[in-house]
Design a protein around this motif. Structure first.
Motif, PDB file in Angstrom:
ATOM      1  N   PHE A   5      28.783  29.576  45.718  1.00  0.00           N
ATOM      2  CA  PHE A   5      27.557  29.090  46.341  1.00  0.00           C
ATOM      3  C   PHE A   5      26.945  30.235  47.129  1.00  0.00           C
ATOM      4  O   PHE A   5      27.484  30.659  48.147  1.00  0.00           O
ATOM      5  CB  PHE A   5      27.846  27.899  47.256  1.00  0.00           C
ATOM      6  N   ASN A   6      25.851  30.766  46.618  1.00  0.00           N
ATOM      7  CA  ASN A   6      25.167  31.902  47.248  1.00  0.00           C
ATOM      8  C   ASN A   6      26.110  33.089  47.458  1.00  0.00           C
ATOM      9  O   ASN A   6      26.305  33.567  48.571  1.00  0.00           O
ATOM     10  CB  ASN A   6      24.539  31.483  48.579  1.00  0.00           C
ATOM     11  N   GLU A   7      26.690  33.570  46.361  1.00  0.00           N
ATOM     12  CA  GLU A   7      27.615  34.707  46.433  1.00  0.00           C
ATOM     13  C   GLU A   7      27.097  35.897  45.633  1.00  0.00           C
ATOM     14  O   GLU A   7      27.860  36.621  44.989  1.00  0.00           O
ATOM     15  CB  GLU A   7      29.000  34.290  45.920  1.00  0.00           C
ATOM     16  N   GLU A   8      25.791  36.104  45.657  1.00  0.00           N
ATOM     17  CA  GLU A   8      25.180  37.218  44.928  1.00  0.00           C
ATOM     18  C   GLU A   8      25.806  38.559  45.284  1.00  0.00           C
ATOM     19  O   GLU A   8      26.007  39.429  44.424  1.00  0.00           O
ATOM     20  CB  GLU A   8      23.679  37.254  45.222  1.00  0.00           C
ATOM     21  N   ALA A   9      26.153  38.734  46.558  1.00  0.00           N
ATOM     22  CA  ALA A   9      26.646  40.032  47.025  1.00  0.00           C
ATOM     23  C   ALA A   9      28.089  40.304  46.622  1.00  0.00           C
ATOM     24  O   ALA A   9      28.531  41.465  46.670  1.00  0.00           O
ATOM     25  CB  ALA A   9      26.515  40.115  48.546  1.00  0.00           C
ATOM     26  N   ALA A  10      28.836  39.263  46.240  1.00  0.00           N
ATOM     27  CA  ALA A  10      30.273  39.451  46.027  1.00  0.00           C
ATOM     28  C   ALA A  10      30.767  39.072  44.640  1.00  0.00           C
ATOM     29  O   ALA A  10      31.820  39.554  44.210  1.00  0.00           O
ATOM     30  CB  ALA A  10      31.055  38.639  47.070  1.00  0.00           C
ATOM     31  N   VAL A  11      30.049  38.225  43.933  1.00  0.00           N
ATOM     32  CA  VAL A  11      30.599  37.652  42.695  1.00  0.00           C
ATOM     33  C   VAL A  11      30.852  38.712  41.631  1.00  0.00           C
ATOM     34  O   VAL A  11      31.833  38.618  40.872  1.00  0.00           O
ATOM     35  CB  VAL A  11      29.683  36.532  42.158  1.00  0.00           C
ATOM     36  N   ALA A  12      30.014  39.731  41.529  1.00  0.00           N
ATOM     37  CA  ALA A  12      30.230  40.779  40.528  1.00  0.00           C
ATOM     38  C   ALA A  12      31.540  41.516  40.791  1.00  0.00           C
ATOM     39  O   ALA A  12      32.286  41.846  39.849  1.00  0.00           O
ATOM     40  CB  ALA A  12      29.058  41.762  40.522  1.00  0.00           C
ATOM     41  N   THR A  13      31.835  41.755  42.054  1.00  0.00           N
ATOM     42  CA  THR A  13      33.088  42.411  42.423  1.00  0.00           C
ATOM     43  C   THR A  13      34.283  41.552  42.037  1.00  0.00           C
ATOM     44  O   THR A  13      35.292  42.059  41.520  1.00  0.00           O
ATOM     45  CB  THR A  13      33.119  42.699  43.933  1.00  0.00           C
ATOM     46  N   VAL A  14      34.179  40.245  42.295  1.00  0.00           N
ATOM     47  CA  VAL A  14      35.264  39.326  41.945  1.00  0.00           C
ATOM     48  C   VAL A  14      35.520  39.344  40.443  1.00  0.00           C
ATOM     49  O   VAL A  14      36.663  39.465  39.981  1.00  0.00           O
ATOM     50  CB  VAL A  14      34.939  37.897  42.417  1.00  0.00           C
ATOM     51  N   VAL A  15      34.464  39.209  39.654  1.00  0.00           N
ATOM     52  CA  VAL A  15      34.607  39.195  38.193  1.00  0.00           C
ATOM     53  C   VAL A  15      35.201  40.514  37.701  1.00  0.00           C
ATOM     54  O   VAL A  15      36.127  40.541  36.877  1.00  0.00           O
ATOM     55  CB  VAL A  15      33.248  38.928  37.521  1.00  0.00           C
ATOM     56  N   SER A  16      34.692  41.617  38.200  1.00  0.00           N
ATOM     57  CA  SER A  16      35.179  42.935  37.781  1.00  0.00           C
ATOM     58  C   SER A  16      36.647  43.142  38.148  1.00  0.00           C
ATOM     59  O   SER A  16      37.445  43.621  37.329  1.00  0.00           O
ATOM     60  CB  SER A  16      34.316  44.025  38.425  1.00  0.00           C
ATOM     61  N   ASP A  17      37.012  42.780  39.367  1.00  0.00           N
ATOM     62  CA  ASP A  17      38.395  42.979  39.819  1.00  0.00           C
ATOM     63  C   ASP A  17      39.376  42.142  39.008  1.00  0.00           C
ATOM     64  O   ASP A  17      40.467  42.620  38.656  1.00  0.00           O
ATOM     65  CB  ASP A  17      38.518  42.640  41.301  1.00  0.00           C
ATOM     66  N   PHE A  18      39.027  40.895  38.721  1.00  0.00           N
ATOM     67  CA  PHE A  18      39.935  40.045  37.955  1.00  0.00           C
ATOM     68  C   PHE A  18      39.946  40.418  36.482  1.00  0.00           C
ATOM     69  O   PHE A  18      40.940  40.189  35.791  1.00  0.00           O
ATOM     70  CB  PHE A  18      39.585  38.565  38.157  1.00  0.00           C
ATOM     71  N   ARG A  19      38.858  41.000  35.988  1.00  0.00           N
ATOM     72  CA  ARG A  19      38.857  41.514  34.622  1.00  0.00           C
ATOM     73  C   ARG A  19      39.861  42.652  34.494  1.00  0.00           C
ATOM     74  O   ARG A  19      40.572  42.769  33.489  1.00  0.00           O
ATOM     75  CB  ARG A  19      37.459  42.002  34.254  1.00  0.00           C
ATOM     76  N   LYS A  20      39.947  43.498  35.513  1.00  0.00           N
ATOM     77  CA  LYS A  20      40.910  44.607  35.496  1.00  0.00           C
ATOM     78  C   LYS A  20      42.338  44.092  35.681  1.00  0.00           C
ATOM     79  O   LYS A  20      43.266  44.581  35.023  1.00  0.00           O
ATOM     80  CB  LYS A  20      40.576  45.602  36.609  1.00  0.00           C
ATOM     81  N   ALA A  21      42.517  43.137  36.570  1.00  0.00           N
ATOM     82  CA  ALA A  21      43.866  42.643  36.858  1.00  0.00           C
ATOM     83  C   ALA A  21      44.413  41.791  35.726  1.00  0.00           C
ATOM     84  O   ALA A  21      45.620  41.830  35.433  1.00  0.00           O
ATOM     85  CB  ALA A  21      43.856  41.849  38.163  1.00  0.00           C
ATOM     86  N   LEU A  22      43.540  41.005  35.083  1.00  0.00           N
ATOM     87  CA  LEU A  22      43.944  40.098  34.003  1.00  0.00           C
ATOM     88  C   LEU A  22      43.027  40.322  32.798  1.00  0.00           C
ATOM     89  O   LEU A  22      42.090  39.549  32.565  1.00  0.00           O
ATOM     90  CB  LEU A  22      43.868  38.646  34.477  1.00  0.00           C
ATOM     91  N   PRO A  23      43.261  41.374  32.016  1.00  0.00           N
ATOM     92  CA  PRO A  23      42.342  41.738  30.922  1.00  0.00           C
ATOM     93  C   PRO A  23      42.162  40.649  29.865  1.00  0.00           C
ATOM     94  O   PRO A  23      41.111  40.584  29.230  1.00  0.00           O
ATOM     95  CB  PRO A  23      43.005  42.982  30.324  1.00  0.00           C
TER      96      PRO A  23
END
Length: 311
Positions: A15-33
């Motif tokens: 909910f209104n996470e424009e500033a953080a959601v890309a980081t979350v997706v990127s970090d979990f993509r690296k951790a769990l390919p």
């Protein structure tokens, strides 16, 4: 254990996470390919959806406002072997996810909670640490010691847990409900220490310390009433009995000494409180039987889900 054979879904309510959601997706993509990353938007007014799409997440929406509604929708829609639930504010440590999943698989658990170890003073807002400790202590005293951080939004679940958990909360009380559900059914759970960071610049918490704290405390009390009704109503009954006896003693002494009842309203009040006390205990006995039946149905729903051999 986190290879291609294991279907992993990362669930990110936003909910209104424009500033953080890309980081979350990127970090979990690296951790769990090999994991699928689902971002569920909850009526954001900023560019959360566009940013999540650009980051490569599968983006869906839930129109009913509240984290509980979003989690209910995610649990119903997504099919996987292991579910990773994490907030979209980039405060949780993605590299800890494989370790949490390994604990879930190796020890045949149904839920692993990320026990937050804050990495900076700004990670916890003023009052949140104390509130979390108070609520965790209260929950432990009521339902038994099992968790040190019941409000953590970083959790890993088995498919069995997700597909048999009846989500009833509509807001941030969902974490408490998840914990109580596991405790009531005596499901195998564990906690894994994980770093907890401050929000990135431009990201703001939607929590209100007092409002959400009281809501969570209210949820615990409601769950205590519904899951342990005999204790709940017996406490009320005993309290009313003590008040009734306290009011009745002077009336009885006067009657024995003088043969009259000069304070008739007090005598009526005492009798009424005693009747209500007995009814309260009786209600607890009846509801305890009902609760046992409900708990059996929850356990049967849990057992009806196939136990996938993950290792």
């Amino acid at each position: 254990m986190t290879g291609p054979a294991l279907r992993i879904a990362v669930l990110v309510p936003c909910f209104n996470e424009e500033a953080a959601v890309a980081t979350v997706v990127s970090d979990f993509r690296k951790a769990l390919p090999t994991a699928q990353i689902f971002v569920y938007d909850n009526n954001s007014k900023d560019r959360t959806i566009e940013v999540a799409h650009a980051a490569g997440a599968i983006v869906r929406s839930e129109r009913r406002q509240g984290k509980g509604h979003v989690v209910r929708r995610m649990f119903a829609d997504v099919d996987a072997d292991v579910y990773v639930l994490v907030d979209g504010d980039a405060t949780y440590d993605a590299p800890s996810a494989p370790r949490m999943i390994d604990a879930l698989v190796k020890d045949h658990l149904d839920m692993v909670v990320g026990f937050r170890i804050d990495q900076s003073i700004a990670a916890y807002r003023p009052g949140h640490r104390t509130g979390n400790w108070m609520l965790t202590s209260f929950l432990s005293s009521v339902f038994g010691q099992a968790f040190k951080d019941i409000l953590s939004g970083y959790r890993v679940f088995s498919r069995r847990f997700v597909k048999s958990f009846p989500v009833l909360s509509d807001g941030f009380e969902i974490e408490t409900e998840l914990s109580v559900h596991a405790l009531e059914l005596a499901l195998p759970v564990a906690e894994v220490e994980t770093p907890y960071y401050a929000r990135p610049e431009g990201s703001f918490s939607k929590l209100n310390t007092w409002r959400d704290g009281f809501r969570i405390l209210g949820t615990i009390l409601k769950l205590y009433r519904s899951e342990k009704p005999l204790r709940f109503f017996t406490v009320i009954g005993v309290f009313l009995m003590l008040v009734s006896v306290g009011l009745a003693i002077p009336v009885i002494i006067t009657y024995l000494e003088e043969g009259i009842v000069p304070r008739l309203p007090t005598a009526v009040l005492s009798m009424g409180l005693m009747i209500v006390a007995v009814l309260s205990v009786s209600s607890g006995l009846v509801l305890d039987t009902v609760t046992r039946g409900r708990r059996e149905m929850k356990l049967l729903a849990y057992l009806s889900q196939p136990a996938r051999v993950l290792d």
